[in-house]
Design an enzyme around this catalytic site. Structure first.
Site, PDB file in Angstrom:
ATOM      1  N   LYS A 198      37.381  14.627  51.655  1.00 52.27           N
ATOM      2  CA  LYS A 198      38.575  15.351  51.193  1.00 52.27           C
ATOM      3  C   LYS A 198      39.786  14.402  51.144  1.00 52.27           C
ATOM      4  CE  LYS A 198      36.226  18.997  50.439  1.00 52.27           C
ATOM      5  NZ  LYS A 198      35.845  20.099  51.298  1.00 52.27           N
TER       6      LYS A 198
HETATM    7  C1  LIG Z   1      34.852  21.247  51.549  1.00 53.13           C
HETATM    8  C2  LIG Z   1      35.095  22.661  51.158  1.00 53.13           C
HETATM    9  C3  LIG Z   1      35.067  23.707  52.075  1.00 53.13           C
HETATM   10  C4  LIG Z   1      34.579  23.550  53.468  1.00 53.13           C
HETATM   11  O1  LIG Z   1      35.256  22.586  54.184  1.00 53.13           O
HETATM   12  P1  LIG Z   1      34.642  22.100  55.579  1.00 53.13           P
HETATM   13  O2  LIG Z   1      35.817  21.455  56.252  1.00 53.13           O
HETATM   14  O3  LIG Z   1      33.549  21.131  55.242  1.00 53.13           O
HETATM   15  O4  LIG Z   1      34.150  23.293  56.307  1.00 53.13           O
HETATM   16  C5  LIG Z   1      35.429  24.977  51.664  1.00 53.13           C
HETATM   17  N1  LIG Z   1      35.771  25.212  50.393  1.00 53.13           N
HETATM   18  C6  LIG Z   1      35.795  24.239  49.468  1.00 53.13           C
HETATM   19  C7  LIG Z   1      36.210  24.573  48.073  1.00 53.13           C
HETATM   20  C8  LIG Z   1      35.428  22.936  49.812  1.00 53.13           C
HETATM   21  O5  LIG Z   1      35.418  21.984  48.887  1.00 53.13           O
END
Ligand SMILES: *Cc1c(COP(=O)(O)O)cnc(C)c1O
Length: 397
Positions: A198
């Site tokens: 991210k």
């Molecule tokens: C990455 C992601 C999540 C989940 O995030 P985590 O921190 O891995 O639990 C939820 N929604 C979207 C759209 C994502 O890309």
């Protein structure tokens, strides 16, 4: 009989360019080492500082930030705090990662998946309105790729129908809508992700933010077993530290100080990371403009796109298909991905709700033609040129 060796990718002098890589610097590393040596490695002073810094980053009075060990955990806590449960329905986009929707099922409520606006790849407000039933309790918009959802429209629908709104902002740090950062837009709760790929990362981690003190209090209790004081509170308090009370069957969703140590320094770099991503995205736009590709939708003038993802779509008359294009890029030593295989195509969601691709024509059309190419701060302009050249080669021969 031995199977033939798989064909080797075409020899490339260049090293493999991965789809994503985190950028972790000396300050993050020093802070993690400091934490390891400090004697306090789970949730404590660094997690608290990360929460305070995060609230300060959003720069809006009254916002509280609650650190959690994933965005999935944060979304679950958000819906729990809002009282979502059996018999309720929550509306979200089919064009997302399963985490957005699975948390609804954790609580025994049902998911209503709706289609996207093909211009933005974000949830279509008109489709939200059409999916509302007497059981609908909440909407989860997802700021896909880091481009803000039309939150004015979503919040207006929510107000008209008395619905809660939880923003899935896993892609959206920092993203703006009407000049304001996602996290301050007026929904009930907004949840960010710090997963490895991210826009900022703590390895695993997330942050739930809200203006509502009652929702904040509930999420804090449920993040740690339903205990009314956290371990660091008990460690530092002046009253005897052994006493606590369980007020609910909570979860184990707290963020460690080791992870928060990374987050403190990643957050300081978030604006700089966004600028670098935006520059690389602009270079892609320039280099790819004449190819049979639909380039990613751009934000309105003056708005910030986080550029978490650079999502291309092949035009209907492109000379090759998406799968072949990904193979060609892989053969050129370039990693790609697809965001997303829409939820209506996955067996669990399809079978549970008897979903048909024909009910999601825009998501389906986009999915069949889309690929995400590398976009991250450790890339150079030459890396972008290399990806663009490989796309050109594959699409124009
Ligand atoms: C990455 C992601 C999540 C989940 O995030 P985590 O921190 O891995 O639990 C939820 N929604 C979207 C759209 C994502 O890309």
């Amino acid at each position: 009989m031995t199977a033939p060796a798989p064909a080797a990718p075409a020899a490339s002098a260049l090293p493999f360019l991965p789809f994503a890589l985190p950028e972790i610097g000396d300050e993050e590393i020093a802070e993690v080492i400091d934490t390891l040596k400090s004697g306090w490695v789970t949730t404590g002073p660094k997690a608290r500082r990360f929460e305070q810094d995060f609230a300060a980053f959003l720069d809006e009075p009254g916002i509280e930030a609650i650190a959690v060990n994933s965005a999935t955990a944060g979304l679950h806590l958000a819906l729990e705090a809002l009282g979502i449960g059996p018999g309720d329905e929550v509306i979200t986009t089919t064009h997302t990662f399963t985490a957005t929707a699975e948390v609804v099922r954790y609580l025994g409520a049902d998911v209503r998946l709706v289609d996207i606006d093909p211009a933005t790849l974000n949830i279509d407000p008109a489709a939200i309105e059409a999916a509302i039933t007497p059981r609908t309790k909440a909407i989860i918009p997802v700021h896909f790729a880091g481009l803000a959802v039309d939150m004015d429209a979503v919040l207006a629908i929510a107000r008209r129908h008395g619905l809660k709104v939880v923003e899935d902002a896993a892609h959206a740090l920092p993203t703006t809508h009407s000049g304001r950062l996602v996290g301050t837009l007026g929904s009930d709760i907004t949840v960010f992700s710090f997963y490895a790929n991210k826009t900022i990362t703590t390895g695993e981690g997330g942050m739930a933010v809200t203006r509502d003190p009652a929702l904040a209090a509930r999420m804090k209790v449920m993040r740690l077993h339903g205990i009314n004081r956290d371990a660091f509170d008990r460690f530092t308090a002046k009253v005897p530290s052994w006493y606590y009370e369980i007020v609910a069957p909570g979860f184990k969703y707290n963020l460690t100080d080791i992870a928060a140590a990374m987050g403190i320094h990643q957050l300081k770099r978030a604006q700089g990371f966004q600028q670098k991503r935006a520059q690389l995205a602009a270079l892609y736009d320039e280099l790819l403009a004449d190819l049979p590709l639909i380039l990613p939708p751009r934000p309105a003038a003056g708005e910030v796109h986080s550029w978490h993802l650079y999502v291309l779509r092949l035009t209907d008359d492109a000379p090759i298909g998406r799968d072949a294009l990904i193979e060609a890029l892989y053969a050129a030593g370039i990693g790609c991905s697809v965001h997303y295989i829409p939820l209506h195509l996955h067996p669990y969601w399809r079978e549970r709700y008897d979903l048909q691709a024909a009910d999601y024509p825009h998501s389906q059309h986009a999915y069949e033609r889309m690929l995400s190419v590398p976009l991250y701060t450790r890339m150079t302009e030459d890396d972008v040129r290399r990806v663009a050249a490989a796309l050109r080669q594959a699409l124009t021969g």
